[in-house]
Design a protein around this motif. Sequence first.
Motif, PDB file in Angstrom:
ATOM      1  N   PRO A  53       0.827  -1.219   0.000  1.00 15.19           N
ATOM      2  CA  PRO A  53       0.000   0.000   0.000  1.00 15.19           C
ATOM      3  C   PRO A  53       0.857   1.264   0.000  1.00 15.19           C
ATOM      4  CG  PRO A  53      -0.833  -1.574   1.597  1.00 15.19           C
ATOM      5  CD  PRO A  53       0.487  -2.118   1.100  1.00 15.19           C
ATOM      6  N   ARG A  54       0.413   2.274  -0.735  1.00 15.85           N
ATOM      7  CA  ARG A  54       1.065   3.584  -0.834  1.00 15.85           C
ATOM      8  C   ARG A  54       2.441   3.515  -1.487  1.00 15.85           C
ATOM      9  NH1 ARG A  54       0.791   7.191   4.228  1.00 15.85           N
ATOM     10  NH2 ARG A  54       0.304   8.856   2.755  1.00 15.85           N
ATOM     11  N   HIS A  55       2.704   2.469  -2.237  1.00 16.69           N
ATOM     12  CA  HIS A  55       3.928   2.309  -3.014  1.00 16.69           C
ATOM     13  C   HIS A  55       3.540   2.271  -4.491  1.00 16.69           C
ATOM     14  CE1 HIS A  55       5.359   0.819   0.851  1.00 16.69           C
ATOM     15  NE2 HIS A  55       6.581   0.652   0.377  1.00 16.69           N
ATOM     16  N   GLY A  71       9.998   5.372  -8.699  1.00 19.08           N
ATOM     17  CA  GLY A  71       8.844   5.074  -7.870  1.00 19.08           C
ATOM     18  C   GLY A  71       8.748   5.974  -6.659  1.00 19.08           C
ATOM     19  N   VAL A  72       7.667   5.772  -5.931  1.00 19.81           N
ATOM     20  CA  VAL A  72       7.443   6.472  -4.672  1.00 19.81           C
ATOM     21  C   VAL A  72       7.014   5.460  -3.621  1.00 19.81           C
ATOM     22  CG1 VAL A  72       6.886   8.728  -5.648  1.00 19.81           C
ATOM     23  CG2 VAL A  72       5.061   7.061  -5.294  1.00 19.81           C
ATOM     24  N   ALA A  73       7.357   5.771  -2.380  1.00 16.15           N
ATOM     25  CA  ALA A  73       6.990   4.921  -1.250  1.00 16.15           C
ATOM     26  C   ALA A  73       7.038   5.781   0.007  1.00 16.15           C
ATOM     27  CB  ALA A  73       7.963   3.747  -1.127  1.00 16.15           C
ATOM     28  N   PRO A  74       6.369   5.352   1.064  1.00 16.38           N
ATOM     29  CA  PRO A  74       6.462   6.115   2.313  1.00 16.38           C
ATOM     30  C   PRO A  74       7.931   6.277   2.724  1.00 16.38           C
ATOM     31  CG  PRO A  74       4.780   4.407   2.490  1.00 16.38           C
ATOM     32  CD  PRO A  74       5.521   4.156   1.204  1.00 16.38           C
ATOM     33  N   LEU A  75       8.270   7.453   3.242  1.00 17.12           N
ATOM     34  CA  LEU A  75       9.637   7.705   3.704  1.00 17.12           C
ATOM     35  C   LEU A  75       9.887   6.896   4.968  1.00 17.12           C
ATOM     36  CD1 LEU A  75      12.338   9.220   3.601  1.00 17.12           C
ATOM     37  CD2 LEU A  75      11.234  11.076   4.882  1.00 17.12           C
ATOM     38  N   ALA A  76      10.823   5.962   4.891  1.00 16.39           N
ATOM     39  CA  ALA A  76      11.174   5.133   6.053  1.00 16.39           C
ATOM     40  C   ALA A  76      11.623   6.030   7.195  1.00 16.39           C
ATOM     41  CB  ALA A  76      12.280   4.150   5.677  1.00 16.39           C
ATOM     42  N   GLY A  77      11.048   5.809   8.369  1.00 18.15           N
ATOM     43  CA  GLY A  77      11.420   6.588   9.540  1.00 18.15           C
ATOM     44  C   GLY A  77      10.949   8.029   9.490  1.00 18.15           C
TER      45      GLY A  77
END
Length: 162
Positions: A53-55, A71-77
């Motif tokens: 999700p959200r990727h 691509g895009v993905a939630p920023l880890a941390g």
Amino acid sequence: MMPGDTIRPIAPADDAAMAAIIRTVMPEFGASGQGFAINDPEVDWMSRAYSEPRHAYFVFERGGVVLGGAGVAPLAGGDGDVCELRKMYFLPEARGLGAGATMMTRCLDAARAAGFAQCYLETLRGMDAAMRLYERSGFRRIDGPMGATGHGGCNTFYLRDL
């Protein structure tokens, strides 16, 4: 871009091509060793990594041959409303065609659709064409890194409101 060029979501059949592209392009800019995506295990299974999700991850294809992706993905941390533009790489033959700008639009649209408010990215000094694209696309340089990307080798950081 030329007629017949396409930007589409990554598929499992694209994984080997994208891994090869990333491992070819990164050393071209001195990005090898620890702290760079070249050593990221996700490089070998991008379609699975970006099915979460959200990727989202897209490939640029010309004549049935994958020549790049991003691509895009939630920023880890990071904060839940910030995504990261990730693994944007094109082979030399795909550069200067407008594919980067079209890919950027596609990624930022996907980020907005996933509910993100900002997009962050990390890069290297010397990737001048990429940095010009980021700046033309509304990214502004920031002083230091955000989140916990694991890409300690990067030394230039950008953020953009969506």
